[in-house]
Structure formats: structure tokens, C-alpha cells
Design an enzyme around this catalytic site. Structure first.
Site, short mmCIF file in Angstrom:
data_model
loop_
_atom_site.label_atom_id
_atom_site.label_comp_id
_atom_site.label_asym_id
_atom_site.label_seq_id
_atom_site.Cartn_x
_atom_site.Cartn_y
_atom_site.Cartn_z
N HIS A 180 0.82 -1.22 0.00
CA HIS A 180 0.00 0.00 0.00
C HIS A 180 0.86 1.27 0.00
CE1 HIS A 180 -0.13 -1.23 4.47
NE2 HIS A 180 0.96 -0.56 4.22
N ASP A 206 7.22 4.04 1.40
CA ASP A 206 8.41 3.44 1.99
C ASP A 206 9.70 3.85 1.27
OD1 ASP A 206 6.93 0.96 3.62
OD2 ASP A 206 5.98 1.47 1.71
#
Lengths: 480, 480
Positions: B192, B285
Site C-alpha cells: 500500500h 516506503d
């Protein structure tokens, strides 16, 4: 290959109408590189099939040019070689109608380089930035060399569109890729580093004629992929040498008291360690250029891995190299200025082992030869893109040059050395082509010796602020 | 998609013959990952087009499995969802006849990992080796995770050869490449992280519905390649925010006193710096995983670039994460063990934003959806080999999944981040597939924090000597 044209100031008389066909017209750009030109002229005089050729010596240093022109004429006279030598300081004139252009140019000489090395050392880069951003190839980002190669190849597109550019000036890897991609000029890179395998052959006590060696990779990053002795795998002989004789060799005078800073490098602890790491032996300059960062952290490490001089590119090795270079130059000058001296006595008329003249002979006279050349990959080495220039065995003949298939390299070598080296070439070219200062800085930051962004940036700025780097500093801009 | 089979122990009654066609059979391997399973079960209950499906919960931790099975049944009852839930500790049984297998397995839990992190820190690797050799993905070289993925995919070749493996366990990049290359199992990676762009949208004060964002790259290495607001380039809005508001944001409570260690990361100084370096904004990330080494040298650097916690993977951030994780688990346990509590009150029946159920729905019911998925490149990103898995917008429907063309990424990004990240994946897979300890060691040595060969080797050996690494230590051998 072209009809013979009258040459003003030629040492040769006009030949008979019968002989009026020129075998090849060869331009040597940067002919003032005396040591290199001597080899080339010698080989041209020895290879009788190239007699009838014209050799155009070109350099912007007219004094050196005159010297080389004089010795070329003398050497040809002593060997009775039927060659015509021209000399010019005008590059376009030299290129006009050439079949081969040999480039051995080092832009800007060594002085600036030495100062840049000292700047880099103040920032903790022992021995300079090294070939990471190619400072030992003349200027940060190899700027001046790359700029010169590109200009030369573009001039050739007009002046001699069918000619081969024989690129022997460093950086050969970056330079040949640049020219192959950005111009229409046919380019081949030439180096003698692959001959390092002969040092292994000799040290093992074998005869060269019994050995079959396959060396391939990128320039200064080549590997002994096959090593046969009388048809059988000879790697076990290397393994035995490492087990039984290496330690003794490293304690011997040859290794402990080298005459040249590169002596012993081919079988140094670094080379053996690289062999253990990647499964194949590094050859020639590869030992210095492709060894891992921990062989280069400081002078102590360099001495451990490369011997008491710390290798060619250490503080000690490099000073010694410059010293030897100076001495050699002086010796040559004395010899050349003595009109009674015999040049052939000092340089016997045998082939030097360099490949420039064999390439010319193979192409101009359609004599098929297998050489070790830098050409676009086209599948020679598996896993390397077609367009990237590789150093591989290649067949040269009247049709041109074609690399031979080499196949797969060991995986750890590909992923740990080859692809990263290719990536470095791509980054240097990206920074050069885009005039991208940030690209240069990011490349320096990849160096394992870089300890902070700020220091790397400060070093880059200090080097670019040197007076001889004014043009480079204008070229590399801070872009988004 | 398969005829309905009677299920022992199912909470549901056998449906009428009329309804006896199963929509899909979904196996969740690692269903004991409570937080993840809750999202998945919720989405399955919300998506009515998937009613009539069977969900097989599989975990080797029977206690956790029982818990998740109980709450799944309760949640379905509360939402009146027509789903059948099975529970098993037998993997092969779970796979048999499945149409979709969702893998959320973390082999070995967190305890060993934490000890490895402490070992690495003694050797100077702040916060552990990190994802360089994937220690935070469970064990050095990501060994246990990769081994598990491969075994699972191979089991699927027999048990459910037409099923999709929906890989959501880390490392997604290495894992999906491994499975795609080494097995016949269809694999898609799901994360995600790409949703991070919404944080930018919110911070700029825009409405999501007005924004068109193209995010692509590799998993944990994705970039905002297009950012339109009402059809116009919205990057100038980011530039203005950086100029006028970033400093204030970084002094604000949101950034200075984050509740979660990843809060504020999306617009941290590190993210802005990466944007300046590579020309496009890093998403999710990526900010942590693809930022350059000098953002991570020590805790001070991490605080400067990622805020007061030093980011998710700093000493502070990671402890806080484990603490929150523990707290969340306890809270869930309390809730689940209270049979009178309303699950839908705590977890309202709306789609979670995760993509697993939308993929299943798109394929099982042939409902075309564009999602952000990890699939083999096949030309989506220029310059990346076809076989390498990329994270790109992809169209999923009854025929399967196909990545959409993305085109070229900025050159400096490709050469400085993307290709090096791909190379790291290749090296981790090479070491894994060849059981090559030297490969692992060389990978650690590439870490900019490695200061010597000996120390890196000692660390590797110490980590491999831990009792939980016995299998890994046997697997990774010193080979020539």
C-alpha cells in the site's frame, strides 16, 4: 586505399606512376606522445604490407611534432620502409581523406591532474578520486578527454566518414561508448592490458605457444575466462601456484623491489583475492581498477594488496611512474637529438605487441586477424546490452571488425563488478552529456571513501574552481 | 469458480443446490497475522460480488488461527456476508483447489531479528543491516522469507496450478522476482506504499478526486512520475510548498511529535532532498528505503532527515513501532475475546484501501480495475528488463493482470537508484539460489557503513551462528 597525392615537404620522392596507389592513409592525432608514437611508427615500418601508406602526424605541440616527424623519417630510412610521413598541427587537415585515425591524446598534460590529486587527498581520498570520476584520465568527469573524443569523431564524420577511429587514449571504456552512441564514426578501442595473462604464463613456467587464453570484459575490467595449456584447463596450475609458491613470490625481490610500480601487480595478493572472490583471474589494469574498495582504503592497505609501492595509483607508485616517465622522455630526447645514433639499435625493427598496426593491416589489406578489441557487444558477452562496448576477442578483416561470442561470465562477477562498472560508465556519460554537476557529485558520493555530502561537495567545488577547469565548471551546471 | 464442496467445521450451513457455485476459493497463508487478516476479512465481507466464496485461513500458530477464524465468522455474521470460512494448519490442504492464495507470512517472528539488529549495531551498523541484506525481512539474506515463498509457489504448482499468488509479505521485490523466475505459479505483489501520494495531496490542501497521480518503480522504490491537479501539472504546487511551507511543517507538532514513527516521513527533509536529487518525489516506503547513505549514517543524521524519531528504521522509531505493534495486538485480543463486543463498530464495514480483495474481485468476477501492482515489466518502464518485476498501474480483469506503460524515468534516478536497486535484488537472489555465503558477504561490503572486510565477515559469521540461523548457515556455503 586512396590515389596518392603529392605531399609538400615529404622526405620521400614521388613514386613511379605504377606505385601511385596509397595502401592506407593513417592519421595519428596526438603524435607528440613520443613513447606511443615510437611503437606505432616502428610497427608501421615493420609491417611491409603497409608500405606505400601515408602517415600524417598531428599534434598541437609543434616542437614535439617536429621531433616525432624527424625520428619517423629516420626510422623509415634505417629500415628502408616505403612510408610517407606528413606533419601538421591542423586537425582537420590531418583527418581529411584518412582511412584510419589513431587517437592517443591526453588533453592538458599532467600538471593539473597532480594538483587535483593533492586537493582530493586533503579530503581523504588517498591517491586522488581515481577513475571513479576519472581524474587520472584528465580532469574531473573525464571532461576534457570526452569532449576531445566527441569533437574528433564529429570532425571525422565530415572529413573522413569511412575512416576508423582507433581510440587508445583513456578512458577507453567511456570514450568508445560515447563516440559509438553519439556519432556515426566507426570506433574501436585498443589497449594492451589483456596481455597481462602472459605474466601468469611466464610465472607458471609455461610456454606461450602452448597456452590458449580467453580474456574478456570491459576495458580495464577484463578477466581470464578460459586458460588452457595444451588443450587442458590450466586453472589448476594457478591454484597450485597460489597454494605452493605465491607466498615465496610475494617475499621475492621481483615483488618486494619492483623497478616499475606495476611490476608484480598481475600476481599480487589483490589479484589472487579477486580471483577467490569472482572465480576468474583479473588481467592487466583490472587488478588496480576493478579491485574492491577495501584494497584501497589507505596506503597500508594498498601496500598489503599491491606490494611495497602500493601499486601504480598509490602516492608512492604514481610518483615513481612520473619519475620514470620523465627519465624515459629525457633518454629518448638525447637519442633523437643525436643524428649519428642508430634508432633501430635502440628500437629493433620487430612488432611491438601493440594492436594498432595489426588492425590497420587487417582492414586495409583484408588480412583476417583475431585481436583483443573494444567493440559494441552485439551479444558477445551474455547479459550486457548490445550497444555497450566490450573488450573481447574480435575478428578484423577487409569487411571491418566483429566481436566473437564469449558467453556468460560468472554471476558473482557480473553482479558485483561488471554491471556496477557499466553503471559507472553510464553515470559519467550522463553527467557529461547533460552537463550535470549533481550527477558528478552523486558519483563521487558513491565512492566508499566519501564520508559526508558536504565534504564531497566541497571537494568537487574546489576542483572545479581551479583555473584549468574553467571550461568544465561552465559545462557542469546545477540543474533540477 | 469451483463447484462448492462440503466443509467440515464450517460455521455456515450447506447452501441450496441453486447457490452451490463457489465464486472464489481464497486461501490466506499466514492468516495469524491478525491486523492484516482483519483488513482482508473486512474487505471480503464488504465486497458483495465475492459473497459465495470460501476463505481458507491457514497458519501454523493454531491459537492465532482459532482467534482469526472466530473473528472472521463473527464479522461475517455482523455484516450478513455470505462467506464460508475454513481453518487449517495444513498448507497443502489450504492450497488444494484455491483460486487465490494470499501470502502474508513472516517466518520466525521478530525476536531473532531484534537480536540480529543488536549484533549488527555492535559492528557499527546503526539500526541493523537494514534492507541491504534484508534483515528486517526476517533473517540474513532474507533467507527464511525467500525459502518460504519458493516452497509455497512450488506447492501451488501441484495443488492449484491456475491460482494467483498474491504476495504481500516482504521482501515483495525480491520475493515476486524469485517466484516469477523459478516457478510456473502466477504471482502478483501487493503493497500500500504507493498511497503515500495522498499525504502530499492532503498537505497541499487539494482534494483527492481532483488529482491524477502516476506512481511507479520497484516495490519500496516508487516515484511520483505524474502529478496533475484538474488536468494541470501540480508539481509547481509541491515546489511552492517546499519554498513557503516546508520549514514551518517541519517545526510543527505533526512532524515534531509524531504518534507513529512513519508519520511525516512522506514530506520529510529526506523526501524533499531526494526530490531535488532525482527530479521526482519518492512515495511511501521509498523515502526510507531508497534514500542515500548519508541520510542514514547515524542517529543524528536520521533525526535531521526523518524527524525526531529518526524514521521508522532508527533505534527510536523501530522500538516505538514494536511497542505500538504490541499495544495494538493486546487491544485486538481484548476486543476479540469479548463475545458481546461489536466488531463492525471497531472496524466499520468499508473497504480498507488494501488491494488484495479488489484484485480477487477483478479477476474472479471479470470486473476491470486499474490497481497499483507488482508484475513483470514487459516494457512498462523503459530500460528495465522485461522479466524484472515492477510496481506500476496495472489493469486486472478476468483475463489476468497486465502492467500499463509508464515510459522513461529521469536518467539520474535510473542510474543512481533504480538500476542499483535492481542489482541488489539480483545479488540477493544469486546468493540465495546458489547458497553463496561469499555473495552475502560482498553484498554487506557494499554497505557504505562497512569499514573493513574483516569486520563485515565477523558480523556475518556471528549472525549466521545464532541458533535460529542454523538452516541459513547450512544453506550459505563458502564456494569458489
Amino acid at each position: 586505399m586512396k590515389p596518392w597525392r603529392g605531399i609538400q615537404g615529404s622526405a620521400e620522392a614521388r613514386p613511379d606512376e605504377e606505385e601511385a596507389l596509397e595502401v592506407a592513409r593513417v592519421a595519428i592525432v596526438g603524435a607528440g606522445s613520443v613513447a606511443f608514437s615510437v611503437s606505432l611508427i616502428r610497427d608501421l615500418c615493420v609491417e611491409k604490407d603497409l608500405w606505400g601508406s601515408t602517415v600524417v602526424l598531428m599534434d598541437i605541440d609543434k616542437e614535439r611534432l617536429g621531433l616525432v616527424h624527424g625520428l619517423a623519417t629516420r626510422y623509415a630510412r634505417e629500415t628502408k620502409a616505403d612510408l610517407r610521413f606528413e606533419a601538421t598541427a591542423d586537425r582537420k587537415e590531418a583527418l581529411e581523406g584518412s582511412d584510419f585515425v589513431v587517437c592517443s591524446v591526453k588533453v592538458g598534460g599532467y600538471e593539473g591532474m597532480e594538483k587535483e590529486r593533492k586537493i582530493a587527498e586533503r579530503y581523504g581520498y588517498q591517491g586522488g578520486i581515481g577513475d571513479r570520476v576519472s581524474d587520472y584520465y584528465g580532469g574531473i568527469g573525464a571532461y576534457y578527454q570526452l569532449k576531445f573524443f566527441l569533437d574528433l569523431a564529429r570532425d571525422m564524420e565530415d572529413a573522413c566518414p569511412d575512416a576508423w577511429l582507433i581510440e587508445t587514449a583513456n578512458p577507453v571504456f567511456e570514450g568508445t561508448n560515447l563516440v559509438a552512441r553519439e556519432t556515426k564514426t566507426k570506433v574501436v578501442g585498443v589497449c594492451h592490458g589483456h596481455l597481462g595473462y602472459k605474466e601468469i604464463v611466464k610465472t607458471l613456467g609455461l610456454e606461450e605457444k602452448d597456452v590458449d587464453a580467453l580474456v574478456a570484459g570491459f576495458n580495464h575490467c577484463v578477466w581470464l575466462l578460459r586458460f588452457l595449456h595444451r588443450g587442458e584447463d590450466a586453472y589448476p596450475l594457478i591454484d597450485r601456484w597460489i597454494r605452493e609458491k605465491a607466498e615465496k613470490y610475494w617475499r621475492s625481490g621481483k615483488f618486494q623491489k619492483p623497478r616499475f610500480p606495476w611490476e608484480g601487480e598481475q600476481l599480487s595478493p589483490s589479484a589472487v583475492d579477486m580471483y577467490r572472490m569472482y572465480g576468474v583471474f583479473p588481467i592487466g589494469d583490472t587488478v588496480r581498477s576493478a579491485s574492491p574498495w577495501w584494497h584501497h582504503t589507505d596506503l597500508r592497505a594498498k601496500k598489503k594488496w599491491f606490494g611495497p609501492m602500493g601499486g601504480f595509483d598509490s602516492k608512492i607508485g604514481w610518483s615513481r611512474y612520473l619519475e620514470l616517465r620523465e627519465k624515459g622522455l629525457k633518454k629518448r630526447m638525447r637519442l633523437f637529438s643525436d643524428p649519428t645514433a642508430s634508432l633501430t639499435k635502440e628500437y629493433p625493427p620487430v612488432m611491438s605487441g601493440e594492436q594498432h598496426v595489426p588492425i590497420i593491416d587487417a582492414i586495409a589489406n583484408d588480412k583476417e586477424r583475431t585481436l583483443e578489441l573494444n567493440v559494441p557487444n552485439m551479444g558477445s558477452i551474455s547479459g550486457i546490452p548490445d550497444g555497450v562496448v566490450v573488450e573481447v576477442p574480435a575478428v578484423a578483416n577487409g569487411k571491418g571488425i566483429r566481436g566473437m561470442p564469449v558467453g556468460e561470465l560468472p554471476k558473482r562477477l557480473m553482479l558485483g563488478v561488471m554491471v556496477p562498472r557499466m553503471l559507472r560508465m553510464e553515470r559519467i556519460l550522463q553527467a557529461f552529456l547533460d552537463g550535470d554537476r549533481k550527477g558528478l557529485l552523486l558519483e563521487i558520493l558513491e565512492d566508499h571513501r566519501s564520508t559526508s555530502f558536504e565534504r564531497a561537495k566541497a571537494m568537487l567545488e574546489e576542483i572545479l574552481a581551479q583555473p584549468w577547469n574553467e571550461e568544465a565548471s561552465k559545462h557542469y551546471k546545477w540543474a533540477r
